[in-house]
Scaffold this motif. Structure first.
Motif, PDB file in Angstrom:
ATOM      1  N   LEU A 109       1.073   6.614  -6.844  1.00 53.40           N
ATOM      2  CA  LEU A 109      -0.047   7.517  -7.094  1.00 53.40           C
ATOM      3  C   LEU A 109       0.371   8.973  -6.901  1.00 53.40           C
ATOM      4  O   LEU A 109       0.022   9.839  -7.704  1.00 53.40           O
ATOM      5  CB  LEU A 109      -1.216   7.168  -6.172  1.00 53.40           C
ATOM      6  N   LEU A 126       2.064   1.675  -3.519  1.00 54.92           N
ATOM      7  CA  LEU A 126       0.973   2.169  -4.349  1.00 54.92           C
ATOM      8  C   LEU A 126       0.720   3.662  -4.094  1.00 54.92           C
ATOM      9  O   LEU A 126       0.505   4.435  -5.037  1.00 54.92           O
ATOM     10  CB  LEU A 126      -0.304   1.362  -4.074  1.00 54.92           C
ATOM     11  N   TRP A 176       0.831  -1.212   0.000  1.00 53.21           N
ATOM     12  CA  TRP A 176       0.000   0.000   0.000  1.00 53.21           C
ATOM     13  C   TRP A 176       0.862   1.257   0.000  1.00 53.21           C
ATOM     14  O   TRP A 176       0.525   2.272  -0.599  1.00 53.21           O
ATOM     15  CB  TRP A 176      -0.950  -0.011   1.197  1.00 53.21           C
TER      16      TRP A 176
END
Length: 155
Positions: A34, A30, A27
Motif C-alpha cells: 500500500l 500489505l 499485514w
C-alpha cells in the motif's frame, strides 16, 4: 470416581485473547504494498501537475510574445522566440531523438513530421530561414496557433 482426584482438577479456562500487536507478516506485506502504491501514485500526480504547469507557462509565454513583440516590426525576434519554444518542448517530448542538433530545413521537416495531421503545418517552413531573413513573409496568427497546438500536444 475418587473425590480427591476431582478436587485436584482445575476449572476449564479459555485461552488469552489474540493481541493486535505485532501484526502478522501478511499485514506487514500489505502495508508495504500500500505504501509503494501511494508513493507511485503521488509521483504520478506530481508529474502530471508539473506537466500542466509547464504547459500553462509555455502558453503564457506565447501570449506574452504576441502582446509584446510586433511580428511586422521585429519578425526575427518573433520567429526566434517561437523557434525557442518549439525547441524546448521538442527536447522534452522527444529525448530519444537527436532534435537538439537539428536546425534549418531539417528542423522544419522534423516539426512538420511531428505535426502531421495539421493541415497548416507547412507554415512551419518559415522557421528554417525566417529568423535569418531580413524580410520574412509569414502569418503570425497561424504560427501562434500552431505553437499552441504543439504545446498542447507535446508540452
Amino acid at each position: 470416581m475418587n473425590p480427591e482426584l476431582l478436587a485436584q482438577l482445575r476449572d476449564i479456562h479459555t485461552a488469552d485473547g489474540v493481541s493486535w500487536w505485532p501484526p502478522a507478516p501478511g499485514w506487514w506485506l500489505l502495508a508495504l504494498m500500500l505504501l509503494a502504491i501511494l508513493v507511485w501514485l503521488g509521483r504520478l500526480l506530481l508529474s502530471r501537475f508539473r506537466d500542466r504547469q509547464r504547459c500553462k507557462q509555455m502558453l503564457a509565454w506565447v501570449d506574452h510574445l504576441n502582446a509584446n513583440v510586433d511580428p511586422q516590426r521585429d519578425p526575427q525576434a518573433y520567429l526566434s522566440t517561437l523557434n525557442r519554444i518549439f525547441k524546448l518542448i521538442a527536447l522534452r517530448a522527444f529525448p530519444d531523438q537527436s532534435c537538439a542538433a537539428l536546425n534549418g530545413r531539417d528542423w522544419a521537416d522534423f516539426l512538420i513530421d511531428k505535426m502531421a495531421g495539421s493541415p497548416s503545418a507547412d507554415a512551419l517552413n518559415i522557421l528554417a530561414t525566417g529568423p535569418y531573413d531580413p524580410a520574412p513573409d509569414f502569418d503570425p496568427v497561424l504560427l501562434s496557433d500552431l505553437t499552441r497546438r504543439w504545446i498542447k500536444r507535446h508540452g
